[in-house]
Write an enzyme that holds these catalytic residues in place. Structure first.
Site, PDB file in Angstrom:
ATOM      1  N   ALA A  45       0.860  -1.181   0.000  1.00 35.50           N
ATOM      2  CA  ALA A  45       0.000   0.000   0.000  1.00 35.50           C
ATOM      3  C   ALA A  45       0.892   1.224   0.000  1.00 35.50           C
ATOM      4  O   ALA A  45       2.101   1.128   0.140  1.00 35.50           O
ATOM      5  CB  ALA A  45      -0.908  -0.023   1.221  1.00 35.50           C
ATOM      6  N   LYS A  46       0.237   2.366  -0.133  1.00 36.63           N
ATOM      7  CA  LYS A  46       1.032   3.586  -0.235  1.00 36.63           C
ATOM      8  C   LYS A  46       1.865   3.849   1.006  1.00 36.63           C
ATOM      9  O   LYS A  46       2.856   4.531   0.966  1.00 36.63           O
ATOM     10  CB  LYS A  46       0.101   4.770  -0.494  1.00 36.63           C
ATOM     11  CG  LYS A  46      -0.329   4.833  -1.925  1.00 36.63           C
ATOM     12  CD  LYS A  46      -1.202   6.033  -2.169  1.00 36.63           C
ATOM     13  CE  LYS A  46      -1.975   5.823  -3.444  1.00 36.63           C
ATOM     14  NZ  LYS A  46      -2.803   6.941  -3.807  1.00 36.63           N
TER      15      LYS A  46
END
Ligand code: ZN
Length: 280
Positions: A253-254
């Site tokens: 994920a970011k």
């Protein structure tokens, strides 16, 4: 959903500048670029910057830089223009509003005053892996809404109807409205279109013929097929990519900062090394 013969392939990259791009996004985008290139098609870059509180100008600048560094080239986008712009969602609000008014006029949506917590409280524990809890229908008409609370607009799904489509990678897919997903928000209480509506309106008006994105959005495709139908729009084809996971199987994920393209670049890795082994 079959396309007309001779229709030109149009694909898109649709990054959201809410943080630095990470290698997981990039791999999905790479598949989109490869599929467009293999068909001699056009690639559109769309800046999904609707979330004003999380999207930052410095992330937009970094996004362009990171994509170019990794070897992405697009023919239409916020930086180079094109016939179906503007290509930043924040500049397209009138287009979304027109679609929303159309849904409203045809009776597909209703006002909902439930907060996220209300929905979570009203449903049994959501099943693992679900993208959002099934909306329990609290505000479905006829119903009493809580007066004075901020209201969003939900699309009423046809309970029990199977939404089927053929995914370019995964084959036949089917989701049942009301069971696999519930009534979903199309216009937020802060007067901003929700993702589902914006993406449908954009893909249709930008004449996208194939949507390539992560398989976490399979269920959203079923929701979006309902929007295409309600708006009288022809849906594109869909190709959902496998998501990259880390060594322990957790989705990238970011927030995995170390895997942002910027951080990787700082380590001196070359773009072609990074792309090694990516599926075309
Ligand atoms: Zn509600």
């Amino acid at each position: 959903m079959s396309r007309e013969p001779g229709e030109q392939y149009r694909g898109r990259l649709a990054p959201s500048p809410t943080g630095l791009l990470h290698v997981g996004h990039a791999r999905t985008f790479w598949t989109a670029q490869e599929r467009a290139a293999a068909r001699g098609g056009t690639l559109v870059l769309r800046n999904e910057d609707l979330d004003r509180s999380r999207c930052k100008p410095e992330f937009v600048a970094a996004m362009f830089e990171d994509l170019r560094w990794l070897g992405f080239r697009w023919q239409e986008g916020p930086d180079c223009g094109g016939p179906f712009g503007p290509y930043s969602q924040s500049e397209r609000l009138e287009v979304y509003r027109a679609a929303f008014e159309q849904l409203k006029a045809s009776g597909f949506v209703y006002l909902c005053t439930c907060s996220r917590q209300d929905v979570l409280r009203a449903v049994a524990a959501p099943h693992a892996g679900e993208d959002e809890p099934i909306y329990p229908g609290t505000c479905r008409p006829p119903a009493k809404m809580a007066p004075g609370r901020p209201a969003s607009w939900r699309f009423r799904v046809p309970d029990g109807e199977t939404l089927a489509f053929v995914d370019g990678r995964l084959g036949a897919q089917a989701f049942v409205a009301g069971r696999d997903f519930g009534d979903f928000v199309v216009w937020r209480h802060d007067d901003v279109p929700a993702y589902q509506l914006a993406v449908v309106v954009d893909d249709a008006s930008m004449r996208i013929t194939e949507v390539v994105r992560g398989e976490d959005l399979l269920r959203s495709t079923a929701r979006q097929l309902l929007l295409y139908r309600a708006l009288g729009l022809k849906p594109p084809e869909f190709y959902h990519c496998q998501l990259m996971t880390d060594d322990s199987g957790v989705r990238l994920a970011k927030r995995h900062d170390s895997l942002s393209l910027q951080k990787l670049r700082e380590t001196g890795v070359r773009p072609e090394e990074l792309r090694e082994g990516w599926p075309a």
